[in-house]
Design an enzyme around this catalytic site. Structure first.
Site: not given
Length: 369
Positions: A146, A241
């Site tokens: 991330d 997402e």
């Protein structure tokens, strides 16, 4: 207490979700510790879960293990876990119990002088708490696809995740053009849009949707129609997402993000006259061969972590900033969250190329001098 100490043996573990580059970091720790300082290195298996087992799950790490294959391999040879917080460990009856002392006792049974933990912000927070409680000399290495740990410009695993997503766009584009389709690619990233943004720019996406920039389905449709009017017969969309669905609600299953790509696709099918396909990369972004940059960063992080142990500088996380390796207190590293800067250079560059973020911000034209 900081300061040089007599080190004979250290441990290394990986914690949290896996990613590409972990084996390169373990290799660097092993080589620097064994060859550089003559220390014994134990690899603790399955993260903190391995320290709960009796006997403790650990193995000796020597340079002979690293013949070149592991450097190029995804995953982690030690195994890892992203569940079972030892301070609130789930029981079969639905309750939780504190098993932190079992972890600490397991660590002490190995006779180690220091621990190097490779993990994201959540893992670092848990392991630091264990270290404080158990008097464990700890150094951490950041890893997360991330790339949302604010104290470091890059974390292990991020570059490979971007490469995988960019490669997916490279493969989707010819099919989109051949069949006059809209292709939606859903990528990971937890609450940050770094993977979507970077891969979208590198992969030539027309629309990039990230959680940091609110979007509307109307503006997405407008961009698709503008492409069609320009003579284009296809469109590439990348969506992170964590983006909400077109109805503004978070799309998740059992507390995990996932499904926004299909939700977006269903909404667009009602608004545009074109075939549409959705691809969800999911864990493909975690596995696979690590990119050269991830191997490089893992190697730099691993050797620096060992040097911190040798100098007696504990409770620190290795970071990369200003084009060099550095280190900061673990508490500082995990306290700073880094999401996408909505007015940062990557967003500005994308907008300059005409990429839509599903918002109402127009393309800003430059002024000639």
């Amino acid at each position: 207490m900081d300061g040089p100490k007599d080190i004979k043996a250290i441990g290394v573990l990986t914690s949290g979700g896996d990613c590409a580059g972990l084996n390169a970091a373990i290799r660097a720790v092993t080589y620097r510790a064994a060859v550089g300082f003559g220390w014994k290195v134990l690899g603790i298996e399955q993260g903190t879960a391995g320290l709960m087992q009796r006997p403790v799950q650990a193995r000796a790490l020597t340079t002979d293990l690293f013949d070149g294959a592991l450097l190029r391999s995804g995953g982690t040879l030690l195994g890892t876990t992203n569940k079972g917080n030892p301070f609130a460990f789930p029981r079969s009856d639905g309750t939780v119990e504190d098993r932190s002392n079992e972890v600490i006792e397991g660590y002490r049974s190995l006779g180690l002088d220091a621990l190097i933990a490779i993990g994201g912000d959540g893992s670092q927070a848990i392991i630091r708490k264990l270290a404080q409680q158990g008097g464990i000399d700890l150094v951490c290495i950041p890893k997360t696809i991330d790339n949302d740990i604010g104290a470091t410009e890059v974390s292990i695993g991020y570059d490979t995740a971007v490469q995988v997503a960019s490669d997916a766009l490279d493969k989707l584009q010819p099919t989109a053009a051949s069949h006059s389709r809209i292709m939606i690619l859903e990528v990971m990233g937890r609450d940050a849009g770094h993977i979507a943004l970077a891969s979208g720019i590198a992969g030539g996406a027309d629309i990039i949707l990230i959680p940091e920039i609110p979007y509307s389905i109307d503006h997405v449709v407008q961009k698709i129609e503008a492409l069609r009017q320009s003579g284009r017969n296809f469109a590439l969309i990348v969506v992170a997402e964590a983006c909400p669905g077109p109805d503004g609600k978070v799309v998740a299953r059992e507390g995990r993000y996932g499904g926004v790509g299909h939700a977006l696709g269903e909404a667009l099918e009602k608004r545009v006259d074109a075939e549409l396909r959705v691809t969800v990369l999911g864990h493909l972004q975690r596995g696979g061969q690590p990119s050269p940059r991830d191997r490089l960063m893992a190697t730099v992080f691993g050797t620096h972590a060992v040097d911190l142990v040798a100098s007696g500088r504990f409770d620190r996380t290795v970071v990369w900033r200003n084009r060099q390796v550095d280190d900061v207190p673990i508490e500082e590293a995990i306290a700073t969250y880094a999401n996408v800067a909505v007015d940062g250079p990557l967003v500005r560059a994308a907008r300059a190329l005409g990429v839509s973020f599903g918002d109402a911000v127009p393309v800003v034209l430059g002024e000639a001098e």
